[in-house]
Design a protein around this motif. Structure first.
Motif, PDB file in Angstrom:
ATOM      1  N   GLY A 146      24.397  30.505  -7.760  1.00 47.26           N
ATOM      2  CA  GLY A 146      23.748  29.677  -8.774  1.00 47.26           C
ATOM      3  C   GLY A 146      22.249  29.906  -8.686  1.00 47.26           C
ATOM      4  O   GLY A 146      21.779  30.974  -8.269  1.00 47.26           O
TER       5      GLY A 146
ATOM      6  N   TYR B  31      32.763  32.038  -9.790  1.00 47.48           N
ATOM      7  CA  TYR B  31      32.292  32.155 -11.180  1.00 47.48           C
ATOM      8  C   TYR B  31      31.073  33.073 -11.182  1.00 47.48           C
ATOM      9  O   TYR B  31      29.927  32.617 -11.250  1.00 47.48           O
TER      10      TYR B  31
ATOM     11  N   LEU C 140      32.402  20.501  -2.647  1.00 42.68           N
ATOM     12  CA  LEU C 140      33.509  20.051  -3.505  1.00 42.68           C
ATOM     13  C   LEU C 140      34.731  19.978  -2.596  1.00 42.68           C
ATOM     14  O   LEU C 140      34.695  20.489  -1.469  1.00 42.68           O
TER      15      LEU C 140
HETATM   16  P1  NAD Z   1      24.121  25.705  -8.706  1.00 48.62           P
HETATM   17  O1  NAD Z   1      25.039  24.715  -9.338  1.00 48.62           O
HETATM   18  O2  NAD Z   1      23.088  26.367  -9.554  1.00 48.62           O
HETATM   19  O3  NAD Z   1      24.988  26.871  -8.021  1.00 48.62           O
HETATM   20  C1  NAD Z   1      26.104  26.639  -7.214  1.00 48.62           C
HETATM   21  C2  NAD Z   1      26.988  27.873  -7.273  1.00 48.62           C
HETATM   22  O4  NAD Z   1      28.035  27.702  -6.332  1.00 48.62           O
HETATM   23  C3  NAD Z   1      27.632  28.095  -8.649  1.00 48.62           C
HETATM   24  O5  NAD Z   1      27.352  29.397  -9.108  1.00 48.62           O
HETATM   25  C4  NAD Z   1      29.108  27.911  -8.371  1.00 48.62           C
HETATM   26  O6  NAD Z   1      29.937  28.739  -9.169  1.00 48.62           O
HETATM   27  C5  NAD Z   1      29.179  28.313  -6.904  1.00 48.62           C
HETATM   28  N1  NAD Z   1      30.407  27.922  -6.237  1.00 48.62           N
HETATM   29  C6  NAD Z   1      31.248  26.881  -6.510  1.00 48.62           C
HETATM   30  N2  NAD Z   1      32.315  26.930  -5.687  1.00 48.62           N
HETATM   31  C7  NAD Z   1      32.127  28.000  -4.883  1.00 48.62           C
HETATM   32  C8  NAD Z   1      32.899  28.570  -3.838  1.00 48.62           C
HETATM   33  N3  NAD Z   1      34.067  28.067  -3.448  1.00 48.62           N
HETATM   34  N4  NAD Z   1      32.415  29.669  -3.225  1.00 48.62           N
HETATM   35  C9  NAD Z   1      31.240  30.223  -3.612  1.00 48.62           C
HETATM   36  N5  NAD Z   1      30.488  29.726  -4.602  1.00 48.62           N
HETATM   37  C10 NAD Z   1      30.923  28.633  -5.229  1.00 48.62           C
HETATM   38  O7  NAD Z   1      23.489  24.968  -7.475  1.00 48.62           O
HETATM   39  P2  NAD Z   1      22.054  25.224  -6.800  1.00 48.62           P
HETATM   40  O8  NAD Z   1      21.014  24.461  -7.529  1.00 48.62           O
HETATM   41  O9  NAD Z   1      21.878  26.683  -6.590  1.00 48.62           O
HETATM   42  O10 NAD Z   1      22.267  24.464  -5.401  1.00 48.62           O
HETATM   43  C11 NAD Z   1      23.082  25.019  -4.393  1.00 48.62           C
HETATM   44  C12 NAD Z   1      23.259  24.002  -3.270  1.00 48.62           C
HETATM   45  O11 NAD Z   1      21.993  23.674  -2.688  1.00 48.62           O
HETATM   46  C13 NAD Z   1      23.873  22.668  -3.696  1.00 48.62           C
HETATM   47  O12 NAD Z   1      24.851  22.294  -2.747  1.00 48.62           O
HETATM   48  C14 NAD Z   1      22.745  21.671  -3.586  1.00 48.62           C
HETATM   49  O13 NAD Z   1      23.215  20.393  -3.290  1.00 48.62           O
HETATM   50  C15 NAD Z   1      21.943  22.279  -2.439  1.00 48.62           C
HETATM   51  N6  NAD Z   1      20.543  21.836  -2.411  1.00 48.62           N
HETATM   52  C16 NAD Z   1      19.971  21.579  -1.206  1.00 48.62           C
HETATM   53  C17 NAD Z   1      18.642  21.175  -1.139  1.00 48.62           C
HETATM   54  C18 NAD Z   1      17.960  20.913   0.188  1.00 48.62           C
HETATM   55  O14 NAD Z   1      16.855  20.333   0.213  1.00 48.62           O
HETATM   56  N7  NAD Z   1      18.516  21.316   1.309  1.00 48.62           N
HETATM   57  C19 NAD Z   1      17.895  21.015  -2.317  1.00 48.62           C
HETATM   58  C20 NAD Z   1      18.512  21.311  -3.539  1.00 48.62           C
HETATM   59  C21 NAD Z   1      19.843  21.732  -3.583  1.00 48.62           C
END
Ligand code: NAD
Length: 322
Positions: A153, A176, A209
Motif C-alpha cells: 500500500g 492485491y 485483519l
Molecule cells: P494501505 O492500506 O495503504 O496498505 C496496506 C496494504 O496491505 C494493501 O495494499 C493491502 O492489499 C495489503 N494487504 C492486506 N492483506 C495483506 C496480506 N495478507 N499480506 C500482504 N499484504 C496485505 O496501508 P498503509 O497506509 O500503507 O499502512 C500500512 C500499515 O502501517 C497499517 O497497518 C497501518 O496501521 C500502519 N501504520 C503504522 C504507523 C506507525 O506509526 N507505526 C503509522 C501509520 C500506519
C-alpha cells in the motif's frame, strides 16, 4: 459541538487544538487513554477523538451512543481498535486519517533497518561509556541485499522505493498487487513463500485483519533465511511474539526492529517511568540486544502531526455537513 479528545500527548494540544478551534469548536482534552474504565469520561459528548492506543469496544459504543455520541474521529490510519459493526448498528459515524504521512513511516522503517544492520544502537551506548571497540559491529552493504516488503500500500511502496535507492533488490508480496506502482519503483512481486525464503530483511506493511493476525508465526519463521532481519512498523498483532522469541533464541532471526507490538494498547509509554507497565512477553523481548523497540513513533514527524490535525478537523466538518 461537545468534543472530547483522549490524548496524553502535548503535541495534540499544539497541532489539533488550533485546528478544531479554527472551526469554532471547544474541544476538551482528557489526559488519559480511552478504555472500558475511562469510558465514563466520554459520556455526553457528541464527538470523541481517539488514537491507536485507545480502545472502543461494542459495549463502549452502545453505552456512549445512548449518552449522545454521534461521531468517532480517529487520528490514525488503522481502525482495528474500534468495533465498526457496533458503531454501524448504533448509527455512530467513524472517520480516520488514512494517509497523513506515509513518508514518515517508510523513512522510519528504513531507519530501523540501517540502525540494526550497522549496530548504531550498540555503538551509541558503547561510545558514551568510553568504549570505542568495533567488536561485533560489522554490518552489510544494503546494495544487492534482498529486501521483502509485505503489503504494498502507501507505506510499503515508499519503503521499497527508498530501499531501491540503496540498490537493494526489492521484492514484494500483496494479495492485491499494485503492479504499476511496484514497477514504477523498481520492485517486483513474488509469492509469499519465495519472499520469506530469500530475503535478508523483511518489512511488514499490511493492516491487522483476521487474515493477517500472526502471519509471522513459527511456520512462516521457519521458512525464512537464517539470521533474517524483521521490521514491523504496522501492527503488533501481525507477529506471534512467543514464536518470534523462540526464533531469536535459536538465532533463526538475527535482528528485529519493532515500532508496534502485541498488547500495545494495554501498555503505556509515557514520559514518566511511573506509567510504564510491561507484560511478561514484552519484557522478554527487551532482553535481546538485537531487538530494537520504539514506542509507536514511526508516524511522528511535524508534517504528519499537521496533516493529522487538519484531516481530523475536516472529517468533523464533513460529518456536520452530513
Ligand atoms: P494501505 O492500506 O495503504 O496498505 C496496506 C496494504 O496491505 C494493501 O495494499 C493491502 O492489499 C495489503 N494487504 C492486506 N492483506 C495483506 C496480506 N495478507 N499480506 C500482504 N499484504 C496485505 O496501508 P498503509 O497506509 O500503507 O499502512 C500500512 C500499515 O502501517 C497499517 O497497518 C497501518 O496501521 C500502519 N501504520 C503504522 C504507523 C506507525 O506509526 N507505526 C503509522 C501509520 C500506519
Amino acid at each position: 459541538m461537545e468534543i472530547a479528545v483522549f490524548s496524553t500527548k502535548k503535541y495534540d494540544t499544539i497541532y489539533l487544538r488550533p485546528a478544531l478551534e479554527a472551526n469554532g469548536h471547544h474541544p476538551q482534552f482528557l489526559q488519559t487513554r480511552l478504555d472500558n474504565e475511562t469510558i465514563v469520561l466520554a459520556e455526553g459528548y457528541t464527538a470523541i477523538c481517539i488514537f491507536v492506543n485507545d480502545s472502543l469496544t461494542a459495549r463502549g459504543i452502545e453505552h456512549l451512543a445512548k449518552k449522545g455520541l454521534k461521531y468517532v474521529l480517529l487520528r490514525c490510519a488503522g481502525y482495528n481498535n474500534v468495533d465498526l459493526d457496533a458503531a454501524d448498528k448504533c448509527g455512530v459515524k467513524v472517520a480516520r486519517v488514512p494517509a497523513y504521512s506515509p513518508y514518515s513511516v517508510a523513512e522510519f522503517a528504513v531507519g530501523l533497518m540501517l540502525m540494526l544492520n550497522r549496530n548504531l544502537h550498540k555503538a551509541y551506548t558503547r561510545v558514551r561509556a568510553g568504549n570505542f571497540s568495533l567488536e561485533g559491529l560489522t554490518g552489510f552493504d544494503m546494495r544487492n541485499r534482498r529486501i521483502g516488503i509485505i503489503g504494498t500500500g502507501k507505506i510499503g511502496l515508499l519503503t521499497g522505493k527508498i530501499c531501491r535507492g540503496f540498490d537493494s533488490d526489492v521484492v514484494c508480496y500483496d494479495p492485491y498487487p499494485n503492479i504499476d506502482g511496484a514497477k514504477q519503483y523498481g520492485m517486483r512481486y513474488v509469492s509469499l513463500d519465495e519472499l520469506l525464503a530469500t530475503c535478508d530483511i523483511i518489512s511488514l506493511h499490511c493492516p491487522l485483519l483476521s487474515s493477517t493476525h500472526h502471519m509471522i508465526n513459527s511456520e512462516t519463521l521457519s521458512k525464512m533465511k537464517d539470521g533474517v532481519m524483521i521490521i514491523n512498523t504496522s501492527r503488533g498483532g501481525l507477529i506471534d511474539t512467543v514464536a518470534l522469541i523462540k526464533a531469536l533464541k535459536s538465532g533463526k532471526v538475527g535482528q528485529v526492529g519493532m515500532d508496534v507490538y502485541e498488547n500495545e494498547s494495554s501498555m503505556y509509554f509515557e514520559d514518566s517511568s511511573d506509567s510504564i507497565m510491561l507484560d511478561d512477553v514484552f519484557s522478554r523481548l527487551l532482553t535481546f540486544h538485537n531487538v530494537c523497540i520504539t514506542g509507536h513513533q514511526a508516524f511522528l514527524t511535524r508534517e504528519a502531526l499537521e496533516n493529522i490535525a487538519q484531516e481530523t478537523a475536516s472529517n468533523l466538518e464533513d460529518f456536520l455537513k452530513g
